[in-house]
Design a protein around this motif. Structure first.
Motif, short mmCIF file in Angstrom:
data_model
loop_
_atom_site.label_atom_id
_atom_site.label_comp_id
_atom_site.label_asym_id
_atom_site.label_seq_id
_atom_site.Cartn_x
_atom_site.Cartn_y
_atom_site.Cartn_z
N VAL A 52 -0.07 4.97 3.91
CA VAL A 52 -0.41 6.08 3.04
C VAL A 52 -1.55 5.59 2.17
CG1 VAL A 52 1.29 5.43 1.28
CG2 VAL A 52 0.49 7.79 1.40
N ILE A 53 -2.47 6.46 1.85
CA ILE A 53 -3.64 6.04 1.09
C ILE A 53 -4.13 7.20 0.22
CG2 ILE A 53 -5.28 6.61 2.96
CD1 ILE A 53 -6.65 3.85 2.18
N LEU A 54 -4.52 6.87 -0.98
CA LEU A 54 -5.08 7.88 -1.88
C LEU A 54 -6.55 8.07 -1.55
CD1 LEU A 54 -3.38 6.67 -5.18
CD2 LEU A 54 -2.65 8.54 -3.66
N GLU A 55 -7.07 9.24 -1.85
CA GLU A 55 -8.45 9.57 -1.47
C GLU A 55 -9.46 8.55 -1.98
OE1 GLU A 55 -9.61 13.81 -1.52
OE2 GLU A 55 -7.51 14.17 -2.06
N ASN A 56 -9.31 8.06 -3.20
CA ASN A 56 -10.28 7.12 -3.74
C ASN A 56 -10.13 5.71 -3.16
OD1 ASN A 56 -7.88 6.57 -5.09
ND2 ASN A 56 -8.88 6.08 -7.02
N GLU A 57 -9.09 5.46 -2.38
CA GLU A 57 -8.88 4.16 -1.73
C GLU A 57 -9.43 4.12 -0.31
OE1 GLU A 57 -4.62 2.99 -3.85
OE2 GLU A 57 -4.61 4.16 -2.00
N ILE A 58 -9.74 5.29 0.25
CA ILE A 58 -10.11 5.36 1.67
C ILE A 58 -11.35 4.54 1.98
CG2 ILE A 58 -10.94 6.91 3.50
CD1 ILE A 58 -8.98 9.03 2.35
N ASN A 59 -12.45 4.79 1.31
CA ASN A 59 -13.70 4.08 1.65
C ASN A 59 -13.61 2.57 1.44
OD1 ASN A 59 -15.13 6.26 2.68
ND2 ASN A 59 -15.87 6.87 0.67
N PRO A 60 -13.06 2.08 0.32
CA PRO A 60 -12.96 0.63 0.18
C PRO A 60 -12.10 -0.02 1.27
CG PRO A 60 -12.65 1.67 -1.96
CD PRO A 60 -12.69 2.77 -0.93
N ASN A 103 -5.20 -10.29 8.14
CA ASN A 103 -6.36 -9.47 7.80
C ASN A 103 -5.95 -8.14 7.18
OD1 ASN A 103 -8.48 -11.19 8.51
ND2 ASN A 103 -8.36 -10.61 10.66
N SER A 104 -4.91 -7.52 7.70
CA SER A 104 -4.47 -6.23 7.17
C SER A 104 -4.00 -6.36 5.73
CB SER A 104 -3.35 -5.65 8.04
OG SER A 104 -3.82 -5.35 9.33
N ILE A 105 -3.21 -7.38 5.45
CA ILE A 105 -2.67 -7.56 4.11
C ILE A 105 -3.77 -7.98 3.13
CG2 ILE A 105 -1.07 -8.96 2.73
CD1 ILE A 105 0.78 -8.83 5.29
N SER A 106 -4.64 -8.90 3.54
CA SER A 106 -5.71 -9.31 2.64
C SER A 106 -6.67 -8.15 2.37
CB SER A 106 -6.46 -10.54 3.17
OG SER A 106 -7.12 -10.26 4.37
N THR A 107 -6.89 -7.30 3.37
CA THR A 107 -7.73 -6.12 3.18
C THR A 107 -7.08 -5.16 2.19
OG1 THR A 107 -8.60 -6.30 5.42
CG2 THR A 107 -8.81 -4.16 4.36
N ALA A 108 -5.78 -4.94 2.32
CA ALA A 108 -5.07 -4.06 1.39
C ALA A 108 -5.16 -4.58 -0.04
CB ALA A 108 -3.62 -3.91 1.82
N LYS A 109 -5.03 -5.88 -0.21
CA LYS A 109 -5.16 -6.47 -1.54
C LYS A 109 -6.58 -6.31 -2.06
CE LYS A 109 -1.39 -9.77 -1.11
NZ LYS A 109 -1.00 -11.18 -0.96
N GLU A 110 -7.56 -6.60 -1.21
CA GLU A 110 -8.96 -6.47 -1.62
C GLU A 110 -9.31 -5.06 -2.05
OE1 GLU A 110 -13.14 -6.43 0.81
OE2 GLU A 110 -11.83 -8.14 1.19
N ALA A 111 -8.76 -4.07 -1.36
CA ALA A 111 -9.06 -2.66 -1.65
C ALA A 111 -8.17 -2.09 -2.76
CB ALA A 111 -8.93 -1.83 -0.38
N GLY A 112 -7.24 -2.90 -3.28
CA GLY A 112 -6.41 -2.45 -4.39
C GLY A 112 -5.18 -1.66 -4.00
N LEU A 113 -4.77 -1.73 -2.72
CA LEU A 113 -3.56 -1.02 -2.31
C LEU A 113 -2.29 -1.71 -2.80
CD1 LEU A 113 -5.74 0.25 -0.44
CD2 LEU A 113 -3.97 0.44 1.28
N PHE A 114 -2.37 -3.04 -2.98
CA PHE A 114 -1.23 -3.82 -3.51
C PHE A 114 -1.68 -4.53 -4.76
CE2 PHE A 114 -0.21 -4.65 1.19
CZ PHE A 114 0.50 -3.49 1.32
#
Length: 114
Positions: A52-60, A103-114
């Motif tokens: 699940v992703i919020l609109e402002n999180e999609i591009n990052p 890669n998936s988890i580090s990407t999520a952290k980088e983009a602010g999902l976690f």
């Protein structure tokens, strides 16, 4: 949550204060960050991700996945009458499942999902 055989699935819930039809939800159908790994006989693993992703999180998040060579296959909604607007992103590759997870988890952290 971890489920295995014949497919290994690892899932955690995103911490989003969301409502559907005006009711608070903590459902794994609404707030997932999930990875699955499916090995075949030749040792090449099909790796899939969904969140699940919020609109402002999609591009990052999309940009960070692509920088890591991971293919984004869909961005869409699942529900009507949700707040905030909940979108869902899917990504995938064939390769090393440990690298995909890392890669998936580090990407999520980088983009602010976690």
């Amino acid at each position: 949550m971890i489920v295995s055989h014949p497919v290994c699935v690892v899932q955690r819930l995103r911490n989003i204060n969301a409502t559907i039809l005006g009711r608070r939800t903590r459902s794994p159908l609404s707030l997932p960050f999930a990875l699955s790994f499916e090995n075949n006989r030749n040792g090449r693993t099909l790796n899939l991700g969904e969140t699940v992703i919020l609109e402002n999180e999609i591009n990052p998040f999309l940009t960070a996945l692509r920088k890591r060579g991971i293919t984004v296959t869909a961005v869409h909604n699942h529900r009507l009458f949700d707040s905030p607007r909940l979108m869902y992103m899917h990504w995938e590759n064939v390769g090393n499942p440990f690298e995909f997870a890392q890669n998936s988890i580090s990407t999520a952290k980088e983009a602010g999902l976690f």
